[in-house]
Scaffold this motif. Structure first.
Motif, PDB file in Angstrom:
ATOM      1  N   LYS A 201     -10.882  -4.215  -4.096  1.00 38.98           N
ATOM      2  CA  LYS A 201      -9.366  -3.988  -4.704  1.00 38.98           C
ATOM      3  C   LYS A 201      -8.384  -3.049  -3.782  1.00 38.98           C
ATOM      4  CE  LYS A 201     -10.436  -5.900  -9.132  1.00 38.98           C
ATOM      5  NZ  LYS A 201     -10.501  -5.546 -10.640  1.00 38.98           N
ATOM      6  N   PRO A 202      -9.103  -1.782  -3.794  1.00 35.00           N
ATOM      7  CA  PRO A 202      -8.419  -0.832  -3.075  1.00 35.00           C
ATOM      8  C   PRO A 202      -8.065  -1.428  -1.471  1.00 35.00           C
ATOM      9  CG  PRO A 202     -10.074   0.179  -4.087  1.00 35.00           C
ATOM     10  CD  PRO A 202     -10.189  -1.106  -4.304  1.00 35.00           C
ATOM     11  N   LEU A 203      -8.913  -2.143  -0.862  1.00 36.08           N
ATOM     12  CA  LEU A 203      -8.443  -2.562   0.594  1.00 36.08           C
ATOM     13  C   LEU A 203      -7.464  -3.547   0.513  1.00 36.08           C
ATOM     14  CD1 LEU A 203     -12.115  -2.989   2.093  1.00 36.08           C
ATOM     15  CD2 LEU A 203     -10.484  -1.464   2.650  1.00 36.08           C
ATOM     16  N   ALA A 204      -7.385  -4.318  -0.517  1.00 38.14           N
ATOM     17  CA  ALA A 204      -6.408  -5.643  -0.894  1.00 38.14           C
ATOM     18  C   ALA A 204      -4.929  -4.645  -1.007  1.00 38.14           C
ATOM     19  CB  ALA A 204      -6.469  -6.200  -2.054  1.00 38.14           C
ATOM     20  N   LYS A 205      -4.924  -3.609  -1.735  1.00 41.15           N
ATOM     21  CA  LYS A 205      -3.709  -2.888  -1.668  1.00 41.15           C
ATOM     22  C   LYS A 205      -3.461  -2.244  -0.400  1.00 41.15           C
ATOM     23  CE  LYS A 205      -4.590  -1.513  -6.650  1.00 41.15           C
ATOM     24  NZ  LYS A 205      -4.824  -0.512  -7.643  1.00 41.15           N
ATOM     25  N   LEU A 206      -4.390  -1.561   0.303  1.00 41.64           N
ATOM     26  CA  LEU A 206      -4.129  -1.132   1.506  1.00 41.64           C
ATOM     27  C   LEU A 206      -3.651  -1.921   2.572  1.00 41.64           C
ATOM     28  CD1 LEU A 206      -7.193   1.035   2.335  1.00 41.64           C
ATOM     29  CD2 LEU A 206      -4.684   1.824   1.973  1.00 41.64           C
TER      30      LEU A 206
ATOM     31  N   SER B  52       6.477   5.277   4.937  1.00 52.97           N
ATOM     32  CA  SER B  52       6.608   4.116   3.726  1.00 52.97           C
ATOM     33  C   SER B  52       5.045   3.738   3.275  1.00 52.97           C
ATOM     34  CB  SER B  52       7.241   2.992   4.487  1.00 52.97           C
ATOM     35  OG  SER B  52       6.812   2.511   5.511  1.00 52.97           O
ATOM     36  N   TYR B  53       4.142   3.815   4.409  1.00 50.86           N
ATOM     37  CA  TYR B  53       2.714   3.378   4.012  1.00 50.86           C
ATOM     38  C   TYR B  53       2.096   4.493   3.181  1.00 50.86           C
ATOM     39  CZ  TYR B  53      -1.957   2.284   5.104  1.00 50.86           C
ATOM     40  OH  TYR B  53      -3.509   1.994   4.831  1.00 50.86           O
ATOM     41  N   ILE B  54       2.529   5.730   3.327  1.00 52.83           N
ATOM     42  CA  ILE B  54       1.796   7.076   2.579  1.00 52.83           C
ATOM     43  C   ILE B  54       2.471   6.573   1.189  1.00 52.83           C
ATOM     44  CG2 ILE B  54       1.976   9.444   1.910  1.00 52.83           C
ATOM     45  CD1 ILE B  54       1.920   9.661   5.073  1.00 52.83           C
ATOM     46  N   VAL B  55       3.742   6.343   0.947  1.00 58.27           N
ATOM     47  CA  VAL B  55       4.299   6.298  -0.620  1.00 58.27           C
ATOM     48  C   VAL B  55       3.692   5.033  -1.158  1.00 58.27           C
ATOM     49  CG1 VAL B  55       6.464   5.599  -1.468  1.00 58.27           C
ATOM     50  CG2 VAL B  55       6.602   7.297   0.420  1.00 58.27           C
TER      51      VAL B  55
ATOM     52  N   LEU C 277       0.748   2.586  -5.199  1.00 55.24           N
ATOM     53  CA  LEU C 277      -0.348   1.391  -5.656  1.00 55.24           C
ATOM     54  C   LEU C 277      -1.495   1.841  -6.165  1.00 55.24           C
ATOM     55  CD1 LEU C 277       0.080  -0.956  -2.483  1.00 55.24           C
ATOM     56  CD2 LEU C 277       0.885  -1.343  -5.280  1.00 55.24           C
ATOM     57  N   ARG C 278      -1.850   3.455  -6.289  1.00 57.37           N
ATOM     58  CA  ARG C 278      -3.160   3.923  -6.781  1.00 57.37           C
ATOM     59  C   ARG C 278      -4.182   3.714  -6.126  1.00 57.37           C
ATOM     60  NH1 ARG C 278      -2.713   8.499  -9.760  1.00 57.37           N
ATOM     61  NH2 ARG C 278      -4.639   7.944 -10.858  1.00 57.37           N
TER      62      ARG C 278
END
Length: 320
Positions: A238-243, A277-280, A285-286
């Motif tokens: 799930k975190p990878l999908a958000k990344l 923008s990536y960091i934000v 997206l937590r």
């Protein structure tokens, strides 16, 4: 070449001797066996890294195309070298955790891979999206014909980086035989992919680059399976999908900013805006759990920690 070849000699002059209270701690036979499989796998990995360069020189027989392809591999491998250093940093921790059969190994690896992909995704995507300007900036406008090669090889290099870090983890866990087997399998896969690609689709550097991408993707899948078999679920999907979502959106922003300036130097503001923008997005997206944030904080120098804590709290993380 001479400097590169003889530079390891420096380590011989800097290496000191250390007496051990208990010489029985180290088993010479075990060390020799470890070194044997480690050395063999390292040699195969070196072949894996260079087999496509050998192929473009041997099979295509075009000095111009070879030069363009090699320039692309040189840039794409920058991320392999830089991010591959992560393997050196985590080696002692993995070795200690696995030797103690710690229950924390899985969680530790999960966090490590989460941060590995945090770095890999934007670097690979930005390299691919900014290939034209990268080649112009680091080489010259004469090399922009290699843009397509670099776009493909940048994604391939991301898979390769992950694989090399995973192999280092297996070595740290004293699974050197497994590392050797995996490295040998990857070499066979890459040779087969290159052979089939060039035979079926035709002899061209573009086909060669796509063949390398296909082989690294397959090797990536095998590596994920082996990691899961040894350590359990270490890839947080799930975190990878958000990344990935954050990476794709920030890459679009990167491309837009880059297109505003008709200059190779547009790469600099585009990268700055894209990374911001990536960091934000990753914060919004937590992507990270509180424990992931706490772990990375332990690696950050104390001088930067107060600023980092403010940023983390702004995104809603509960850290001390």
């Amino acid at each position: 070449i001479a400097a590169h070849a003889f530079s390891p000699l420096i380590s011989l002059f800097l290496t000191g001797k250390r007496k051990l209270d208990d010489k029985g701690v180290f088993d010479g036979k075990k060390i020799n066996e470890y070194a044997l499989w480690y050395g063999l796998s390292a040699g195969i990995v070196l072949l894996v890294q260079n087999i496509d360069v050998f192929a473009v020189e041997l099979l295509l027989k075009d000095s111009v195309v070879t030069g363009l392809y090699v320039s692309s591999t040189t840039l794409s491998r920058a991320m392999v070298v830089l991010l591959g250093a992560i393997a050196v940093g985590i080696f002692p921790s993995i070795s200690l955790l696995t030797s103690q059969k710690s229950t924390k190994t899985q969680n530790y690896l999960r966090t490590v891979f989460l941060y590995v992909f945090t770095l890999l995704i934007p670097i690979a995507l930005f390299f691919s999206a900014g290939a034209y300007n990268l080649l112009s900036l680091f080489f010259s406008e004469k090399y922009v014909a290699a843009t397509e090669f670099l776009q493909i090889l940048s994604i391939s290099a991301a898979f390769t980086t992950f694989i090399f870090i995973a192999l280092a983890i297996f070595n740290a866990a004293e699974e050197t035989r497994k590392t050797f087997k995996l490295a040998a399998i990857f070499l066979v896969i890459e040779i087969a992919a290159i052979f089939l690609g060039l035979t079926i689709l035709g002899y061209s550097a573009t086909v060669l680059a796509y063949s390398v991408l296909a082989s690294t993707f397959i090797a990536f899948g095998i590596t994920v399976f082996e990691l899961r078999d040894k350590f359990g679920e270490v890839l947080p999907y799930k975190p990878l999908a958000k990344l990935v979502i954050a990476g794709l959106v920030s890459t679009v922003i990167f491309i837009i900013v880059q297109s505003l300036f008709m200059s190779k130097w547009s790469l600099i503001p585009a990268t700055a805006v894209g990374l911001f923008s990536y960091i934000v997005l990753t914060g919004g997206l937590r992507v990270y759990a509180d424990e992931d944030v706490k772990l990375v904080n332990s690696f950050v120098p104390k001088v930067f920690q107060p600023w980092l804590l403010q940023v983390e709290r702004a995104f809603g993380y509960i850290v001390k």
